[in-house]
Design a protein around this motif. Structure first.
Motif, PDB file in Angstrom:
ATOM      1  N   ARG A   1       0.795  -1.798  -0.081  1.00  0.00           N
ATOM      2  CA  ARG A   1       0.443   0.003  -0.068  1.00  0.00           C
ATOM      3  C   ARG A   1       0.916   1.049  -0.188  1.00  0.00           C
ATOM      4  O   ARG A   1       0.391   2.483  -0.367  1.00  0.00           O
ATOM      5  CB  ARG A   1      -0.825   0.071   1.571  1.00  0.00           C
ATOM      6  N   THR A   2       2.509   1.113   0.348  1.00  0.00           N
ATOM      7  CA  THR A   2       3.028   2.193   0.704  1.00  0.00           C
ATOM      8  C   THR A   2       4.189   1.859   0.357  1.00  0.00           C
ATOM      9  O   THR A   2       4.967   1.201   1.283  1.00  0.00           O
ATOM     10  CB  THR A   2       2.978   3.230   2.356  1.00  0.00           C
ATOM     11  N   THR A   3       5.194   2.495  -0.076  1.00  0.00           N
ATOM     12  CA  THR A   3       6.626   2.405  -0.175  1.00  0.00           C
ATOM     13  C   THR A   3       7.547   3.089   0.097  1.00  0.00           C
ATOM     14  O   THR A   3       7.258   4.122  -1.229  1.00  0.00           O
ATOM     15  CB  THR A   3       7.104   1.280  -1.605  1.00  0.00           C
ATOM     16  N   LEU A   4       7.820   3.346   0.672  1.00  0.00           N
ATOM     17  CA  LEU A   4       8.853   4.987   0.544  1.00  0.00           C
ATOM     18  C   LEU A   4      10.240   4.374   0.335  1.00  0.00           C
ATOM     19  O   LEU A   4      10.871   2.780   0.724  1.00  0.00           O
ATOM     20  CB  LEU A   4       9.252   5.727   2.220  1.00  0.00           C
ATOM     21  N   LEU A   5      11.196   5.528   0.197  1.00  0.00           N
ATOM     22  CA  LEU A   5      12.720   4.621  -0.231  1.00  0.00           C
ATOM     23  C   LEU A   5      13.753   5.826   1.435  1.00  0.00           C
ATOM     24  O   LEU A   5      13.512   6.275   2.016  1.00  0.00           O
ATOM     25  CB  LEU A   5      13.675   4.437  -1.050  1.00  0.00           C
ATOM     26  N   GLN A   6      14.335   4.625   2.459  1.00  0.00           N
ATOM     27  CA  GLN A   6      15.371   5.351   3.389  1.00  0.00           C
ATOM     28  C   GLN A   6      16.340   5.174   2.166  1.00  0.00           C
ATOM     29  O   GLN A   6      17.780   3.586   2.114  1.00  0.00           O
ATOM     30  CB  GLN A   6      15.738   4.987   5.066  1.00  0.00           C
ATOM     31  N   HIS A   7      16.980   6.538   1.730  1.00  0.00           N
ATOM     32  CA  HIS A   7      18.390   6.481   1.239  1.00  0.00           C
ATOM     33  C   HIS A   7      19.741   7.463   1.586  1.00  0.00           C
ATOM     34  O   HIS A   7      18.353   8.237   2.671  1.00  0.00           O
ATOM     35  CB  HIS A   7      17.861   7.014  -0.141  1.00  0.00           C
ATOM     36  N   PHE A   8      20.307   6.915   1.494  1.00  0.00           N
ATOM     37  CA  PHE A   8      21.939   7.855   2.340  1.00  0.00           C
ATOM     38  C   PHE A   8      23.398   7.589   2.190  1.00  0.00           C
ATOM     39  O   PHE A   8      24.036   6.998   0.712  1.00  0.00           O
ATOM     40  CB  PHE A   8      21.552   7.605   3.875  1.00  0.00           C
ATOM     41  N   ARG A   9      23.929   9.017   2.453  1.00  0.00           N
ATOM     42  CA  ARG A   9      24.915   8.376   2.609  1.00  0.00           C
ATOM     43  C   ARG A   9      25.628   9.611   3.528  1.00  0.00           C
ATOM     44  O   ARG A   9      25.374  10.186   4.347  1.00  0.00           O
ATOM     45  CB  ARG A   9      25.793   9.805   0.685  1.00  0.00           C
ATOM     46  N   GLY A  10      26.697   8.988   3.909  1.00  0.00           N
ATOM     47  CA  GLY A  10      27.841   8.970   5.095  1.00  0.00           C
ATOM     48  C   GLY A  10      28.949   9.271   4.715  1.00  0.00           C
ATOM     49  O   GLY A  10      29.773   8.929   3.773  1.00  0.00           O
ATOM     50  N   TRP A  11      29.673  10.462   4.908  1.00  0.00           N
ATOM     51  CA  TRP A  11      31.776  10.353   5.815  1.00  0.00           C
ATOM     52  C   TRP A  11      31.747  10.390   6.382  1.00  0.00           C
ATOM     53  O   TRP A  11      31.537  10.738   7.770  1.00  0.00           O
ATOM     54  CB  TRP A  11      31.361  12.434   5.045  1.00  0.00           C
ATOM     55  N   PHE A  12      32.774   9.396   6.644  1.00  0.00           N
ATOM     56  CA  PHE A  12      33.872   9.076   7.498  1.00  0.00           C
ATOM     57  C   PHE A  12      35.320   9.937   7.567  1.00  0.00           C
ATOM     58  O   PHE A  12      35.448  10.487   6.702  1.00  0.00           O
ATOM     59  CB  PHE A  12      34.062   7.878   7.725  1.00  0.00           C
ATOM     60  N   VAL A  13      34.764  11.220   8.393  1.00  0.00           N
ATOM     61  CA  VAL A  13      35.541  12.575   8.787  1.00  0.00           C
ATOM     62  C   VAL A  13      36.187  11.685  10.070  1.00  0.00           C
ATOM     63  O   VAL A  13      36.392  11.297  11.033  1.00  0.00           O
ATOM     64  CB  VAL A  13      34.458  13.568   8.970  1.00  0.00           C
ATOM     65  N   THR A  14      37.119  12.875   9.848  1.00  0.00           N
ATOM     66  CA  THR A  14      38.275  13.345  10.876  1.00  0.00           C
ATOM     67  C   THR A  14      38.881  14.655  11.076  1.00  0.00           C
ATOM     68  O   THR A  14      39.319  15.414  10.003  1.00  0.00           O
ATOM     69  CB  THR A  14      39.668  12.572  10.586  1.00  0.00           C
ATOM     70  N   THR A  15      38.213  15.185  12.565  1.00  0.00           N
ATOM     71  CA  THR A  15      38.844  16.521  12.520  1.00  0.00           C
ATOM     72  C   THR A  15      40.290  16.916  12.737  1.00  0.00           C
ATOM     73  O   THR A  15      40.827  16.101  13.657  1.00  0.00           O
ATOM     74  CB  THR A  15      37.926  17.101  13.429  1.00  0.00           C
ATOM     75  N   ARG A  16      40.039  18.668  12.534  1.00  0.00           N
ATOM     76  CA  ARG A  16      41.320  18.498  13.179  1.00  0.00           C
ATOM     77  C   ARG A  16      41.735  19.136  14.456  1.00  0.00           C
ATOM     78  O   ARG A  16      42.251  19.010  15.387  1.00  0.00           O
ATOM     79  CB  ARG A  16      41.810  20.073  12.183  1.00  0.00           C
ATOM     80  N   ASP A  17      40.253  19.017  15.097  1.00  0.00           N
ATOM     81  CA  ASP A  17      40.368  19.832  16.770  1.00  0.00           C
ATOM     82  C   ASP A  17      39.073  18.611  17.506  1.00  0.00           C
ATOM     83  O   ASP A  17      38.329  18.068  16.823  1.00  0.00           O
ATOM     84  CB  ASP A  17      39.965  21.125  16.823  1.00  0.00           C
TER      85      ASP A  17
END
Length: 406
Positions: free
Chosen positions: A170-186
């Motif tokens: 009856r209902t279909t949505l999508l969970q879509h994502f993009r993630g960054w693995f980050v390293t910060t200076r501080d």
């Protein structure tokens, strides 16, 4: 050149797919400390190395009491969560159970190595073309990387490949994502606190978006941009949203992106068929393990494969159980309908959910461990008119053929 001899063989169980579901089931079926009857003989079929059919690297998160079955593989864990509303107000609370992350690369490597040491386990690399019932069991056929035919028989076959098409819903949505693995200076992160939802992102007209931040150290984290909507975005749109978030909503200063993960998870009230033949079953995502309202699947996969293995060892038909309670699936269907029709604004819905309920109650619901009393209280603290309208119209909404999975 003479034809190559086919790869043949048989076992108690043949498992198609060597991801979380396939390897978890193989591990449970062949555990040495099992009850009467001893461990099963198992053949695991995985796509050839380098094949596009192999799943990309990803992270799996789940709630669990300590100690846990896979604690040696847990890359990070969090005891507290934080929700940030669009206006910057925050809600913070302890998780009811520890929130844990496992990297798929660690899981596949370590569990695969464990299985390689078990005498009853055989792994075959092949592209599967057919799974069918045969007299006395089931058969899997395909070809290996060199084109050699593969034919394997089992008393039971469990297919964990992602479904090619979604079930009618009856209902279909999508969970879509993009993630960054980050390293910060501080120092920019609190390692013990997971930002489960930060709504200071641009919201779609229907559905919702949020940032999801899992810190590993004061200077390292996974920062993810997630959207619930009808269609995925161009890759550049995710990067633009992530860039805006780390510059304005949550300034992180100078940073280095060290890795990326991206995915699409169907959020559907369609019913995934767990039986594909007399002796063929589907498990994992293909067997309905993904929670429709959240996209979480790892914990449900463990429950499902444990039940299958217990049934096999007891001599019963090892049909995979439905991983999620019927009342949870109904509540998820109502929520998806309200979001998809725009009757409930996504960000406002979740802000209200956490703002009007004790956070541990909401987290128990997301974890699938909530009680009827929890769910009644949650229902009363949602946009009641929108929810009631969605509930009332569900019986009349036709189930439409599922879209092809990407």
């Amino acid at each position: 050149m003479p034809p190559q001899a086919p790869i043949e063989g048989g076992a108690d169980v043949v498992i198609v797919g060597a991801g979380a579901a396939g390897l978890s089931l193989a591990r449970r079926l062949t555990a040495p400390q099992v009850a009467e009857g001893g461990p099963a003989s198992v053949v695991v079929i995985e796509p050839p190395a380098g094949s596009s059919l192999r799943s990309p690297d990803r992270t799996w998160c789940f709630w669990e009491n300590d100690p846990g079955e896979y604690d040696s593989l847990v890359a990070a864990r969090w005891r507290r969560m934080r929700i940030t509303a669009r206006d910057g107000r925050t809600t913070s609370a302890a998780f009811p159970r520890t929130y844990k992350m496992i990297r798929s690369t660690d899981f596949l490597r370590e569990v695969g190595a464990e299985l390689a040491q078990r005498p009853g386990v055989r792994t075959v690399e092949a592209t599967v073309t057919r799974v069918r019932d045969v007299p006395g069991g089931a058969e899997v056929t395909g070809r290996d990387a060199g084109g050699r035919p593969v034919r394997l028989r089992g008393g039971w076959v469990f297919d964990s490949r992602p479904p090619h098409d979604l079930p009618a819903a009856r209902t279909t949505l999508l969970q879509h994502f993009r993630g960054w693995f980050v390293t910060t200076r501080d120092d920019r992160f609190e390692p013990g606190v997971a930002d489960l939802m930060d709504f200071r992102t641009r919201q779609p007209e229907r559905g919702l978006s949020f940032a999801y931040v899992l810190p590993f150290t004061p200077r390292e984290a996974l920062v993810e941009y997630t959207v619930f909507s009808a269609e995925p975005l161009p890759e550049a749109a995710y990067d633009a949203a992530l860039d805006a978030y780390v510059r304005t909503a949550r300034p992180l200063g100078a940073l280095l992106v060290t890795g990326v993960e991206q995915g699409v998870i169907p959020m559907t009230d369609g019913v995934f068929a767990r039986r594909a033949g007399e002796r063929v079953f589907r498990i994992g995502v293909a067997g309905g393990a993904t929670r429709p309202s959240t996209g979480y699947a790892f914990a449900a996969i463990q429950r499902q494969t444990a039940a299958v293995a217990a049934a096999w060892h007891a001599g019963r038909t090892p049909q995979p159980p439905q991983p999620h309670a019927a009342r949870h699936r109904l509540m998820d269907a109502v929520m998806l309908r309200a979001l998809a029709t725009g009757r409930a604004g996504g960000a406002a819905f979740f802000e209200g959910l956490f703002g009007r309920n004790p956070p541990d109650r909401v987290l128990r619901f997301l974890d699938g461990t909530s009680t009827l009393r929890d769910e009644w209280a949650i229902g009363l603290n949602t946009p009641v008119p929108a929810m009631l309208r969605a509930l009332g119209e569900l019986p009349a909404v036709p189930r439409r053929k599922g879209r092809a999975c990407s």
